[in-house]
Design a protein around this motif. Structure first.
Motif, short mmCIF file in Angstrom:
data_model
loop_
_atom_site.label_atom_id
_atom_site.label_comp_id
_atom_site.label_asym_id
_atom_site.label_seq_id
_atom_site.Cartn_x
_atom_site.Cartn_y
_atom_site.Cartn_z
N SER A 20 0.85 -1.19 0.00
CA SER A 20 0.00 0.00 0.00
C SER A 20 0.88 1.24 0.00
N ASP A 21 0.27 2.39 0.28
CA ASP A 21 1.01 3.65 0.27
C ASP A 21 1.61 3.98 1.64
N MET A 22 1.47 3.11 2.60
CA MET A 22 2.00 3.38 3.93
C MET A 22 3.52 3.30 3.93
N LYS A 23 4.12 4.03 4.86
CA LYS A 23 5.56 4.01 5.04
C LYS A 23 5.91 3.29 6.34
N VAL A 24 7.18 2.92 6.47
CA VAL A 24 7.61 2.19 7.67
C VAL A 24 7.34 3.03 8.91
N ASN A 25 7.56 4.32 8.83
CA ASN A 25 7.30 5.19 9.99
C ASN A 25 5.84 5.17 10.41
N ASP A 26 4.95 4.86 9.47
CA ASP A 26 3.51 4.82 9.78
C ASP A 26 3.14 3.61 10.62
N ILE A 27 3.90 2.53 10.53
CA ILE A 27 3.57 1.32 11.28
C ILE A 27 4.43 1.16 12.52
N MET A 28 5.41 2.04 12.69
CA MET A 28 6.37 1.92 13.79
C MET A 28 5.71 2.20 15.13
N LEU A 29 6.07 1.41 16.14
CA LEU A 29 5.52 1.55 17.49
C LEU A 29 6.57 2.14 18.42
N SER A 30 6.11 2.86 19.44
CA SER A 30 7.01 3.45 20.44
C SER A 30 7.03 2.59 21.69
N ALA A 31 8.24 2.35 22.20
CA ALA A 31 8.44 1.57 23.42
C ALA A 31 9.19 2.44 24.43
N PRO A 32 9.33 1.98 25.67
CA PRO A 32 10.03 2.79 26.69
C PRO A 32 11.46 3.16 26.28
N GLY A 89 12.51 5.41 24.43
CA GLY A 89 12.70 5.86 23.06
C GLY A 89 12.92 4.77 22.05
N LEU A 90 12.88 3.52 22.47
CA LEU A 90 13.03 2.40 21.54
C LEU A 90 11.86 2.37 20.56
N LYS A 91 12.16 2.18 19.27
CA LYS A 91 11.14 2.05 18.24
C LYS A 91 11.06 0.61 17.77
N VAL A 92 9.85 0.15 17.45
CA VAL A 92 9.63 -1.23 17.04
C VAL A 92 8.90 -1.27 15.71
N ILE A 93 9.43 -2.06 14.78
CA ILE A 93 8.75 -2.28 13.51
C ILE A 93 8.09 -3.66 13.58
N PRO A 94 6.77 -3.72 13.66
CA PRO A 94 6.09 -5.02 13.70
C PRO A 94 5.97 -5.58 12.29
N GLY A 95 6.66 -6.64 12.02
CA GLY A 95 6.63 -7.18 10.66
C GLY A 95 6.21 -8.62 10.60
N ALA A 96 5.41 -9.05 11.55
CA ALA A 96 5.10 -10.48 11.66
C ALA A 96 4.38 -11.01 10.43
#
Length: 355
Positions: A69-81, A83-90
């Protein structure tokens, strides 16, 4: 001119499941973040999605939404404690290697953007040697291999390095010994493993550190609260703070490279090249049939022409030629008459240069 910033890309892997790989990935990511590094953790385990579970995250989108789709990786990225960022790619990761060249180019560009944003990009891969797992390990600049004292863990990790070596990965292996009873045992297990890998595979590995057996780690999974979130004085937390410091010092010896985006860009180029070859074959085949229909190719040259094409292009011409088109060429007898009308004209003049 100042070089563009990029991440240290580290694939965290294991030869078998059950060795605590995802727990190490999560806690190491948090420990690096606590040390004021910009860190992104990419969940590349298509089957388990343990990163989400270990931190109590509930992603709405996955990597498939980026590539389809037109979404970017930053659009699906999650914030964790911390400042850690998580990319859910399951979901959708197993199909990444089979994407079209256009989709792979898009993925490569997105990953290049991510690499510029962080100091460390950790990839939590699936255990074992599935094709998708190997692809993500090979795409990383560094391989962080988790082993335990169990013989099956050691033999499976040995096999994983052997397969990676055959695929061209020769260096930047770092080994963590998990679930050991004491420091001496960790060193002994590592020494035996490193010796076998060097002797029988011809690859040198380095010692990244160890994690002792810890009931707090098991309890943290149930509570969905990683031990790296505990106070710095907590022994369980100190293990990972120490590991983060050790890994930071070790990786500082090697300049960071945009390994992940380059790997997927090369895949897209290969896919585009293969597609171009297939297209050229069909174009040439259509041109050949057109010239036959015009009576411009002598019959006695057809066999030689076919053999020449077979040496350059695959599959063989005879597997692709359609049945005789009488509507287009007339009767077979008429076709033969046309071909015999020009017996001496060279084929080089009949087929123009396609380059």
């Amino acid at each position: 001119m100042r070089p563009e910033h990029t991440s240290h890309v580290i694939a965290i892997c294991s030869g078998k499941g059950g060795v605590g790989k995802s727990s190490i990935a999560v806690n190491l990511g948090l420990a690096l973040s606590r040390a004021n590094h910009r860190v992104c953790l990419f969940d590349a385990d298509a089957g388990m999605a343990n990163v989400n579970i270990l931190m109590g995250l509930k992603p709405t989108y996955g990597l498939e939404h980026v590539v389809l789709s037109d979404m970017k990786v930053n659009d699906i990225m999650l914030s964790a404690p911390h400042g850690l960022k998580v990319i859910p790619g399951a979901n959708g990761i197993e199909q990444c290697a089979d994407l079209s060249s256009r989709a792979q180019v898009k993925l490569a560009k997105q990953l290049a953007d991510i690499e510029r944003q962080f100091d460390y990009l950790l990839i939590d891969t699936a255990a074992g040697m599935a094709d998708s797992t190997l692809s993500f390990i090979l795409s990383a600049q560094h391989t962080l291999l988790v082993i335990t004292t169990e013989p099956t863990s050691l033999t499976d990790a040995f096999s994983l390095i052997k397969v990676l070596r055959r695929k061209g990965r020769r260096r930047n292996y770092h080994v963590i010994v998990n679930m050991c009873s004491h420091v001496k045992q960790a060193r002994e297990v590592y020494t035996r493993f490193a010796g076998a890998v060097s002797k029988y595979i011809g690859v040198n590995v380095s010692y990244a550190g160890y994690i002792l057996q810890d009931e707090s780690l098991r309890a943290a999974v149930t509570m969905q609260s990683p031990v790296a979130l505990f106070p710095e004085t907590d022994p369980s937390c100190r293990h990972f703070l120490r590991l983060a410091d050790s890994l930071t010092a070790k990786l500082a010896e090697t300049p960071a490279q945009p390994a992940l985006s380059r790997y997927w860009y090369r895949l897209s180029q290969n896919a585009r090249s293969n597609k171009s070859t297939d297209l050229s074959f069909h174009v040439l085949q259509d041109r050949l049939l057109e010239l036959i229909g015009q009576g411009k190719i002598p019959v006695h040259d057809l066999t030689r022409l076919r053999d020449q094409l077979n040496k350059v292009l695959a599959p063989p011409v005879e597997k692709h030629l359609p049945r005789f088109d009488s509507h287009r060429f007339g009767s077979q007898q008429q076709l033969i008459s046309h071909l015999r009308a020009n017996p001496d004209k060279p084929i080089s003049e009949l087929i123009p240069d396609t380059h």
